[in-house]
Design a protein around this motif. Sequence first.
Motif, PDB file in Angstrom:
ATOM      1  N   ARG A  94     -13.019   9.847   4.449  1.00 59.93           N
ATOM      2  CA  ARG A  94     -14.149   9.270   3.719  1.00 59.93           C
ATOM      3  C   ARG A  94     -13.794   8.995   2.260  1.00 59.93           C
ATOM      4  O   ARG A  94     -14.566   8.421   1.536  1.00 59.93           O
ATOM      5  N   TYR A 133       0.820  -1.205   0.000  1.00 58.44           N
ATOM      6  CA  TYR A 133       0.000   0.000   0.000  1.00 58.44           C
ATOM      7  C   TYR A 133       0.858   1.260   0.000  1.00 58.44           C
ATOM      8  O   TYR A 133       1.963   1.273   0.553  1.00 58.44           O
ATOM      9  N   PHE A 159      -5.367   4.675   8.303  1.00 56.62           N
ATOM     10  CA  PHE A 159      -6.458   4.513   9.269  1.00 56.62           C
ATOM     11  C   PHE A 159      -6.704   3.056   9.632  1.00 56.62           C
ATOM     12  O   PHE A 159      -6.849   2.704  10.809  1.00 56.62           O
ATOM     13  N   ASP A 160      -6.738   2.181   8.627  1.00 57.50           N
ATOM     14  CA  ASP A 160      -7.049   0.773   8.930  1.00 57.50           C
ATOM     15  C   ASP A 160      -5.806  -0.075   9.197  1.00 57.50           C
ATOM     16  O   ASP A 160      -5.905  -1.284   9.403  1.00 57.50           O
ATOM     17  N   GLY A 161      -4.620   0.542   9.184  1.00 55.56           N
ATOM     18  CA  GLY A 161      -3.393  -0.172   9.503  1.00 55.56           C
ATOM     19  C   GLY A 161      -2.797  -0.945   8.357  1.00 55.56           C
ATOM     20  O   GLY A 161      -1.796  -1.658   8.540  1.00 55.56           O
ATOM     21  N   SER A 162      -3.368  -0.832   7.147  1.00 56.29           N
ATOM     22  CA  SER A 162      -2.814  -1.550   5.997  1.00 56.29           C
ATOM     23  C   SER A 162      -1.420  -1.051   5.636  1.00 56.29           C
ATOM     24  O   SER A 162      -0.546  -1.832   5.258  1.00 56.29           O
ATOM     25  N   ARG A 182     -12.386  11.474  10.616  1.00 58.47           N
ATOM     26  CA  ARG A 182     -12.100  10.248   9.882  1.00 58.47           C
ATOM     27  C   ARG A 182     -12.152  10.441   8.374  1.00 58.47           C
ATOM     28  O   ARG A 182     -13.003  11.201   7.875  1.00 58.47           O
ATOM     29  N   GLN A 232      -4.583   8.130   3.387  1.00 60.91           N
ATOM     30  CA  GLN A 232      -5.197   8.247   4.699  1.00 60.91           C
ATOM     31  C   GLN A 232      -5.989   7.010   5.111  1.00 60.91           C
ATOM     32  O   GLN A 232      -5.898   6.552   6.255  1.00 60.91           O
ATOM     33  N   ALA A 233      -6.796   6.463   4.204  1.00 60.03           N
ATOM     34  CA  ALA A 233      -7.618   5.303   4.555  1.00 60.03           C
ATOM     35  C   ALA A 233      -6.761   4.093   4.922  1.00 60.03           C
ATOM     36  O   ALA A 233      -7.120   3.310   5.804  1.00 60.03           O
ATOM     37  N   TYR A 234      -5.611   3.945   4.260  1.00 61.65           N
ATOM     38  CA  TYR A 234      -4.727   2.816   4.548  1.00 61.65           C
ATOM     39  C   TYR A 234      -3.938   3.034   5.833  1.00 61.65           C
ATOM     40  O   TYR A 234      -3.545   2.068   6.498  1.00 61.65           O
TER      41      TYR A 234
END
Length: 325
Positions: A320, A261, A269-272, A318, A265-267
Amino acid sequence: MHLSARHIPIMATTFVVAMCLAACGGKKEQKPSTLAKIACDESFEYIMEQEINVYEYIYPKEDVLAYYLPENQVVDSIMAMGSVKGAVISRPLTEKEVSYLRSNKKIVHQQKIAVDALALIVNPENPVEILSKKDIAEILSGEVTRWDQVEPCKLGDIDVIFDHKESSSVKYMSDSILGGKPFGAHVSAVKSNPDVFKAVAENRNAIGIIGVSWISSDLTGRQKSVEELAEAVEKSDTTTLEFKNDVKVLKIRGNNEVTAYKPYQAYIFDGSYPLYRSVYMVSTAPGGTVTHRFYSFVTGFQGQKIIQMTGILPATVRPRMVEVE
């Protein structure tokens, strides 16, 4: 106006750091009640500059003077209990540090304000697209010293570039990736995050380690005005993040993961995306002071929205939307 003290030399003791901060860059005839002094880890300079610019635009009678230093000096400055009463670092103060401040009648406020990612950047001519955490460890330790050991190519010796030898980025890679083992001889540091970017853009054998906020497209395109930033922080929408095209941002995968990855930001956020760390803000200023009001601003909705716009993950707002390839 906003003042910054960006070129303060490395000091050996808390006392010398405190004296330096007291002497550098103060505003002439500035009333203490309208001026806040904070110390900030150099890695987070771009983020804090945006926070200060918008805060001073909204509250034109108040000023925030920021000193950008290696993290250990930032901690020293807040522990010195001088004129610097705010700090931005990559860890919370320890129980021992908090107890010391409280024993000296200081009220300590600290809160996580963001989750930052460390990006690995290479020259656009470099064919490598993905590294694992194991690959990174072998490169940093010196087990792997040439790019053709990573992937068949015509590139030569790997040059690893950090922002500063005492930065929090160095500490993160030493502790989290190398487990405290020493860096290889091919690892070096420049003076600042922009210098990392410049070194990688000019050297096709270089790999830079840099905070993700420094490589957002806003740094090369038209800068948002303070008015635009102030208007944007009142909205609840999010924007798509893009990276500069002067360098290439590598995809990173965990050692037991198949998918790699980029630090969107989303990655984060989810720890990816595996190379992430927390950012904390500390205040020892009493309520009603500019320092405490600025602390409340950064930890509140407006300050969190500004952090989101820099490309890293705010602690409370968060994501989006994410730009994917």
